[in-house]
Scaffold this active site. Structure first.
Site, PDB file in Angstrom:
ATOM      1  N   ASN A  24       0.805  -1.222   0.000  1.00  0.00           N
ATOM      2  CA  ASN A  24       0.000   0.000   0.000  1.00  0.00           C
ATOM      3  C   ASN A  24       0.838   1.272   0.000  1.00  0.00           C
ATOM      4  O   ASN A  24       0.362   2.329  -0.401  1.00  0.00           O
ATOM      5  CB  ASN A  24      -0.960   0.013   1.190  1.00  0.00           C
ATOM      6  CG  ASN A  24      -0.283  -0.326   2.495  1.00  0.00           C
ATOM      7  OD1 ASN A  24       0.299  -1.409   2.636  1.00  0.00           O
ATOM      8  ND2 ASN A  24      -0.338   0.567   3.455  1.00  0.00           N
ATOM      9  N   THR A  68     -25.966  -9.993  10.901  1.00  0.00           N
ATOM     10  CA  THR A  68     -26.823  -9.660   9.759  1.00  0.00           C
ATOM     11  C   THR A  68     -25.998  -9.005   8.660  1.00  0.00           C
ATOM     12  O   THR A  68     -25.234  -8.068   8.913  1.00  0.00           O
ATOM     13  CB  THR A  68     -27.945  -8.698  10.216  1.00  0.00           C
ATOM     14  OG1 THR A  68     -28.630  -9.314  11.291  1.00  0.00           O
ATOM     15  CG2 THR A  68     -28.911  -8.390   9.088  1.00  0.00           C
ATOM     16  N   GLN A 123      -4.954  -3.817  -2.069  1.00  0.00           N
ATOM     17  CA  GLN A 123      -4.511  -2.805  -3.040  1.00  0.00           C
ATOM     18  C   GLN A 123      -4.446  -3.369  -4.458  1.00  0.00           C
ATOM     19  O   GLN A 123      -4.061  -2.642  -5.387  1.00  0.00           O
ATOM     20  CB  GLN A 123      -3.141  -2.234  -2.628  1.00  0.00           C
ATOM     21  CG  GLN A 123      -3.136  -1.572  -1.265  1.00  0.00           C
ATOM     22  CD  GLN A 123      -3.916  -0.257  -1.229  1.00  0.00           C
ATOM     23  OE1 GLN A 123      -4.259   0.311  -2.265  1.00  0.00           O
ATOM     24  NE2 GLN A 123      -4.217   0.226  -0.030  1.00  0.00           N
ATOM     25  N   SER A 138     -11.099  -5.512   0.330  1.00  0.00           N
ATOM     26  CA  SER A 138     -11.834  -4.412   0.939  1.00  0.00           C
ATOM     27  C   SER A 138     -12.511  -3.602  -0.164  1.00  0.00           C
ATOM     28  O   SER A 138     -11.926  -3.402  -1.221  1.00  0.00           O
ATOM     29  CB  SER A 138     -10.849  -3.538   1.704  1.00  0.00           C
ATOM     30  OG  SER A 138     -11.528  -2.479   2.316  1.00  0.00           O
ATOM     31  N   HIS A 165     -13.625  -0.318  -0.099  1.00  0.00           N
ATOM     32  CA  HIS A 165     -13.509   1.140  -0.231  1.00  0.00           C
ATOM     33  C   HIS A 165     -12.268   1.625  -0.973  1.00  0.00           C
ATOM     34  O   HIS A 165     -12.149   2.805  -1.265  1.00  0.00           O
ATOM     35  CB  HIS A 165     -13.631   1.827   1.136  1.00  0.00           C
ATOM     36  CG  HIS A 165     -12.500   1.605   2.086  1.00  0.00           C
ATOM     37  ND1 HIS A 165     -11.542   2.553   2.325  1.00  0.00           N
ATOM     38  CD2 HIS A 165     -12.182   0.566   2.883  1.00  0.00           C
ATOM     39  CE1 HIS A 165     -10.691   2.112   3.241  1.00  0.00           C
ATOM     40  NE2 HIS A 165     -11.060   0.894   3.597  1.00  0.00           N
ATOM     41  N   CYS A 198      -2.003   5.381   8.954  1.00  0.00           N
ATOM     42  CA  CYS A 198      -2.062   6.479   9.899  1.00  0.00           C
ATOM     43  C   CYS A 198      -3.465   6.515  10.472  1.00  0.00           C
ATOM     44  O   CYS A 198      -4.311   7.245   9.988  1.00  0.00           O
ATOM     45  CB  CYS A 198      -1.687   7.750   9.145  1.00  0.00           C
ATOM     46  SG  CYS A 198      -2.247   9.266   9.834  1.00  0.00           S
TER      47      CYS A 198
END
Ligand code: PLP
Length: 365
Positions: A137, A223, A165, A185, A187, A307
């Site tokens: 990343n 759920t 990534q 992931s 997002h 971070c």
């Protein structure tokens, strides 16, 4: 005018994801319910599972939705608690701090996993799991996953890969790469935050972290986040369908940026690297100073290292690559994505030049 160049931290939501989420967000979709609403929710999840399976080469039965890659990495690593785990020294904190004691595998000065060191560690003692990320990343460097997983399997270990990534940035096939557990992931590719998946091969083990319900075939209780999963799948589809144009567009941006940068040290320039990431250190200043000055100009970049506290720490990745504290504390990461334009890069370069000239003037005063 704001310029966002921090896609490796998170990406702006894609229209496709927003639409997919809005179309299900208001409905009472508990996918475990037997009534029509429940069945509708179930069908959205199963269609998303097919999208994620085809994006990774996994069987549809081997995709487990969860809350993101921090959970995914914890799920896999904690499953092997008490057994020997090897993880590269450049993993994200979501792996390195996932709980069990890890033995770190060093990387070369180029930021690439040291395969000889991995083999030596595997020969030392029986190992249950090896964990190496697909794309780092911070540097964007693509790791030798096939070679590492071959070594792991040869020595009887299973192989985990943090693919956060890599999804939507390079092709992923968990069978060709020999990945037993892949964490993903949503997002980072323009899907919503708080949703991800674990893609697995049939290796005889199903890691489970959260119990208490039969959801996700009892592999992940709770759920399901139907709207989040729908957004994740829509973003994945958009990213995979546009992979070629994404790669050529981000490569052109990367070339423009790197050709214009002067008096900086670009990491991994000769390594196999993601087209969207440029990490460089800037002599004579600090990441913190640069980040703040750029922020005042409306430009969002990062120093690269994870971070979560809001503090700017020296990069553990650069330190693992042999850089000293000073260099590791003066890094900037530009990461682009689906919505980045040449104008964004130009605005960054103009602001950076202005800031560097100011720093130089102060130093010479
Ligand atoms: N792994 C890598 C390589 C990442 O870049 C990130 C995000 O910063 C994570 C894991 C954590 O992902 P999530 O935000 O989905 O928990």
């Amino acid at each position: 005018m704001k310029t966002y160049l921090d896609y490796n931290a998170t990406a702006p939501l894609r229209d496709e994801a927003r639409k997919a989420m809005l179309s299900t967000l208001s409905s009472p979709h508990n996918a475990s319910s037997v009534h029509g609403f429940g069945r509708e929710g179930r069908s959205i999840i199963e269609s998303a599972r097919e999208t994620l399976a085809s994006a990774t080469g996994a069987d549809t039965t081997q995709i487990i939705f969860n809350s993101g890659a921090t959970e995914g990495n914890n799920t896999v690593l904690k499953h092997f608690d008490g057994q020997r785990i090897l993880a590269s020294s450049i993993e994200h904190a979501a792996t390195l701090q996932a709980g069990p004691k890890l033995k770190e595998i060093p990387v070369t000065e180029e930021g690439v996993l040291d395969l000889n060191a991995l083999e030596k560690l595997l020969k030392e003692r029986p190992t249950a799991l090896v964990s190496v990320m697909l794309i780092n990343n911070e540097t964007g460097i693509i790791q030798p996953i096939k070679e590492a997983s071959d070594l792991a399997h040869k020595h009887g270990a299973l192989f985990h890969c943090d693919g956060v990534q890599a999804l939507g940035r390079i092709e992923i096939d968990i069978n060709a790469l020999g990945i037993d557990f892949l964490t993903l992931s949503s997002h980072k590719i323009g899907g919503p935050q708080g949703v991800g998946a674990l893609a697995m091969r049939l290796c005889g083990q199903t890691p489970i972290l959260i119990t208490g319900g039969g959801q996700e075939k009892s592999a992940r209780a709770g759920t399901e986040n139907v709207a989040g999963i729908a957004g994740f799948a829509a973003a994945t589809k958009a990213a995979i369908n546009n992979l070629d144009s994404y790669q050529s567009q981000t490569k052109a941006l990367q070339d423009t940026l790197e050709n214009a940068l002067q008096n900086v040290k670009i990491y991994g320039q000769n390594a196999s690297r993601a087209t969207n990431t440029t990490l460089f250190s800037v002599p004579g200043t600090t990441s913190e100073r640069l980040l703040m000055a750029l922020d005042l100009e409306g430009i969002a970049v990062s120093n690269g290292s994870a971070c979560s506290s809001g503090r700017v720490e020296p990069s553990h990745v650069l330190k693992a690559m042999g850089e000293n504290d000073k260099e590791a504390s003066s890094a900037l990461r530009i990461s682009t994505g689906w919505d980045t334009t040449h104008e964004d890069i130009e605005r960054f370069l103009n602001a950076f030049e202005k800031i560097m000239a100011r720093i130089e003037r102060k130093q010479n005063a």
